[in-house]
Structures are given as C-alpha cells and as structure tokens.
Design a protein around this motif. Structure first.
Motif, short mmCIF file in Angstrom:
data_model
loop_
_atom_site.label_atom_id
_atom_site.label_comp_id
_atom_site.label_asym_id
_atom_site.label_seq_id
_atom_site.Cartn_x
_atom_site.Cartn_y
_atom_site.Cartn_z
N ILE A 66 0.87 -1.18 0.00
CA ILE A 66 0.00 0.00 0.00
C ILE A 66 0.90 1.23 0.00
O ILE A 66 1.56 1.54 0.98
CB ILE A 66 -0.93 0.01 1.22
N GLU A 68 -0.12 4.44 -0.88
CA GLU A 68 -0.85 5.61 -0.37
C GLU A 68 -2.30 5.22 -0.16
O GLU A 68 -2.84 4.36 -0.86
CB GLU A 68 -0.76 6.77 -1.36
N LYS A 69 -2.91 5.86 0.81
CA LYS A 69 -4.32 5.60 1.10
C LYS A 69 -5.01 6.92 1.39
O LYS A 69 -4.55 7.67 2.25
CB LYS A 69 -4.46 4.64 2.29
N GLN A 70 -6.06 7.22 0.64
CA GLN A 70 -6.85 8.43 0.88
C GLN A 70 -8.23 8.03 1.37
O GLN A 70 -8.88 7.17 0.76
CB GLN A 70 -6.98 9.24 -0.41
N VAL A 71 -8.66 8.64 2.47
CA VAL A 71 -9.95 8.31 3.05
C VAL A 71 -10.85 9.54 2.99
O VAL A 71 -10.51 10.61 3.50
CB VAL A 71 -9.81 7.83 4.51
N THR A 77 -12.53 4.90 0.39
CA THR A 77 -11.08 4.83 0.58
C THR A 77 -10.42 4.44 -0.74
O THR A 77 -10.77 3.42 -1.33
CB THR A 77 -10.70 3.82 1.66
N LYS A 78 -9.50 5.28 -1.19
CA LYS A 78 -8.76 4.97 -2.42
C LYS A 78 -7.37 4.49 -2.04
O LYS A 78 -6.66 5.14 -1.27
CB LYS A 78 -8.66 6.20 -3.33
N TYR A 79 -7.01 3.33 -2.57
CA TYR A 79 -5.71 2.73 -2.33
C TYR A 79 -4.85 2.85 -3.58
O TYR A 79 -5.31 2.53 -4.68
CB TYR A 79 -5.85 1.24 -2.01
N GLU A 90 -4.69 1.48 -8.83
CA GLU A 90 -5.64 1.95 -7.82
C GLU A 90 -6.75 0.94 -7.62
O GLU A 90 -7.14 0.22 -8.54
CB GLU A 90 -6.28 3.26 -8.28
N VAL A 140 -6.90 -5.23 0.46
CA VAL A 140 -7.83 -4.30 1.10
C VAL A 140 -8.58 -4.98 2.24
O VAL A 140 -8.74 -4.40 3.32
CB VAL A 140 -8.81 -3.71 0.07
N ASP A 143 -6.28 -5.19 5.13
CA ASP A 143 -6.08 -3.88 5.72
C ASP A 143 -7.28 -3.47 6.58
O ASP A 143 -7.12 -2.89 7.65
CB ASP A 143 -5.85 -2.85 4.62
#
Length: 347
Positions: A66, A68-71, A77-79, A90, A140, A143
């Motif tokens: 992983i 980067e992870k944007q929540v 949540t974008k991985y 992605e 995912v 995670d």
C-alpha cells in the motif's frame, strides 16, 4: 514466480499435482488464503515443513504494497498499490448500506481513450494477471480486517480487453469454499467491446454486466469514446439485446452527465428512444472533474431534469451517489498524479 492468487480452486489442485502434492493439500492452502486470511506459508500449521518450503520456493504469496491511502469523509477509501514489477494501480473501497464494495483495476493503464477518464492519461502497459486482481481484494480486506461483500470491475482498464484473466478472477472470488462473493454481487463494466459482450453472454454466470454508454447518439459518443468508431451504437444495441435474450438478465447502462455536452432534456429523449424495448436501467453519474480533460460536471438542476425526463418516458434510472468527492475519487486520478500527469486541484 507465479502468485498463489493466480489459481482458481481447481487450478490450484492441478498445480499441486504438478509439483507432486496431493490435491487435498491444495484445499488446505485455499482455506488458509481465503477463509483464514493467512498468506504466509510458514503460518499454515497443518502443512509439513517440507511442503511449506516447497511452496515458498514455487509460489509468491505476499499481499500488495500500500503506497498511499486516501480516506474520504463519506468513508470511501482509495488505495494506491504497488505491483511486483513496480507498477502502480488503484482500487477503491466504497461503503454502502448493503456492504463494502471494492472497485478493482484490470489493466496497468488504459488504451480506450475515453475523454472524461483520468485512467486514459496513462496508456496501457500490460494486462493484470488474475492473481493481481485477486490480490487487490485480499490486500484491502486484510487492511480493513473485514470481508469485502461486493466487487465491481470498473477500475482502470477495459476488462474485456483482458478477458481471460478477468474471468479467472471472477471464478476465483466466486468460489464457494474461498471468498464466496456471490455472482450477483459481482459486476463487470465494459466501454462496449462487442466481441467481449458476446463471449460473456455464454459464460452462464449471474454476474452483472454494465456498459459505459455516456451519450444518446453516435456523434456525441464518438467525441467522448473512441471505441464508438469501431463499435457504433446500433451495433452495440444489437449486442445488448442479444445478451439480454440469451441470459435473461438486465443490463446496466452508465451515463456520466457532462455540462453542455450530453445533459439536455433533448438528450434524455434521444436516449429513451434508443433504449425503448430493452431490459436495461440507466445509472446516471455526476462527473468527478478531471481538469486535464477540460470537461465539467452538469449542474444539479440539469441532472435532475434529465432524470425526471427519463422517468417520464418510462426508462428505469437511478442517480449514483457521489463517492470520494473530497479525495482523488475519479478512476485513475491518484495514480496519474503520482506519475506526474495531473495537477493537484482536480476537485
């Protein structure tokens, strides 16, 4: 080294026989991977040390990195994940009342060239293997420490341009003794590759088919989607009709509403005429702006008027809830930004 996630249950059994192991050992490994969330062969305690050593020497089993992870505030949540060869992909987790849905990528880059899509900013480098698609789900899920209940193959790439790997992926995640994600909880989206649609109609699966339409006529669709120059809307309609006749399943048509391009009530009327008599429903999608493409989201007023007109004309339709608007939510945005192909103010 081949990934252990590349195999369906039957294929894993065959692979174990090829390395001199009995098929029931494959079932044990399959259970460790998919029902116990254990990917380290050393932790598979009902296997002998010799077998564990053989497996480590034969198959890769690690999850994806992983990067980067944007929540989002809505839970989306974008991985950004790194593949074994260093490629970045992605996958996006979306939270719904009915469960957790993962949007899976099928190719590293995309050659379809749809004008509204950030994925096309980075051209296709290769197809993903089925194991790399399965590993998105596994990474995912691990995670989250929770089960993924629904999968949509709508990430970067054209699934029917990677048909065999995509089908292997579907059969793997659908395996009752594995992840057991129900066929009706799996959707695959195509931009309109008619040979793939025809082939998919013969699979005998209850998997959902979605088709990216995004226009009410050939002139607009060809501007937005180069694939329309190869497979036009008349031919696509025939393929959709044949698919419905053969499978007795309803098809979803995706329609992104773009300001000043395809968002007028007159466009809704053209679309209704095109769809008359087909067992379909239209999923209207507010656009997640990609500045590099020069396109804008239709206004809320135009979107509502478009929807109202379709309903008046007896076309089943829904308006997709917006997800990830406060992060790099559009398909391909995060990867393109990391690769230096996008600015930092998309939304």
């Amino acid at each position: 080294m081949k990934s252990i996630f590349d195999f369906t249950a039957k294929q894993m059994s065959d692979a174990f026989e090829e390395i001199g192991e009995r098929p029931f050992r494959a079932k044990q490994v399959y259970e460790w991977l998919y029902t116990k969330d254990v990917h380290d062969f050393d932790e598979m305690t009902n296997l002998s040390k010799d077998l564990r050593a053989k497996l480590k020497a034969t198959f890769a089993s690690h999850y994806l990195d992983i990067v980067e992870k944007q929540v989002s505030k809505d839970g989306t949540t974008k991985y950004l994940l790194r593949l074994e060869d260093g490629g970045l992909i992605e996958t996006v987790l979306m939270i719904h009342p009915y469960g957790k849905s993962l949007c899976v990528t099928s190719q590293l880059g995309c050659n379809m060239g749809c004008k509204f899509c950030a994925s096309g900013l980075l051209k296709k480098q290769r197809n993903l293997t089925s194991g790399e698609m399965v590993n998105q789900v596994m990474t995912v899920s691990h995670d989250l420490k929770e089960r993924i209940s629904h999968v949509v193959i709508m990430g970067t790439g054209e699934p029917f341009d990677n048909y065999d790997n995509v089908m292997n992926f579907i059969y793997t995640i659908n395996e009752p003794k594995g992840l057991a994600i129900g066929a009706r909880h799996i959707s695959v989206s195509t931009c309109g590759l008619i040979p793939g649609i025809n082939k998919f109609s013969n699979e005998g699966l209850q998997v959902n088919l979605a088709i990216s339409l995004h226009a009410p006529n050939d002139e607009i669709r060809s501007r937005l989607m180069p694939i329309n120059n190869t497979y036009n809307m008349d031919d696509l309609r025939v393929a959709i009709s044949n698919y419905i006749d053969k499978t007795n399943r309803r098809v979803t048509l995706e329609y992104i509403l773009l300001k000043g391009i395809n968002d007028e009530v007159t466009h809704a009327r053209m679309l209704a005429h095109y769809l008359r008599g087909l067992n379909v429903y239209v999923n209207l999608i507010p656009y997640n702006t990609v500045i590099e493409n020069g396109l804008e989201k239709a206004s809320d007023r135009k979107i509502q008027a478009f929807k109202d007109e379709l309903i008046r004309l007896h076309i089943n339709c829904t308006l997709r809830k917006e997800h990830g608007g406060d992060i790099d939510g559009a398909c391909g945005q995060l990867r393109a930004k990391r690769e230096g192909r996008m600015t930092d103010n998309e939304n």
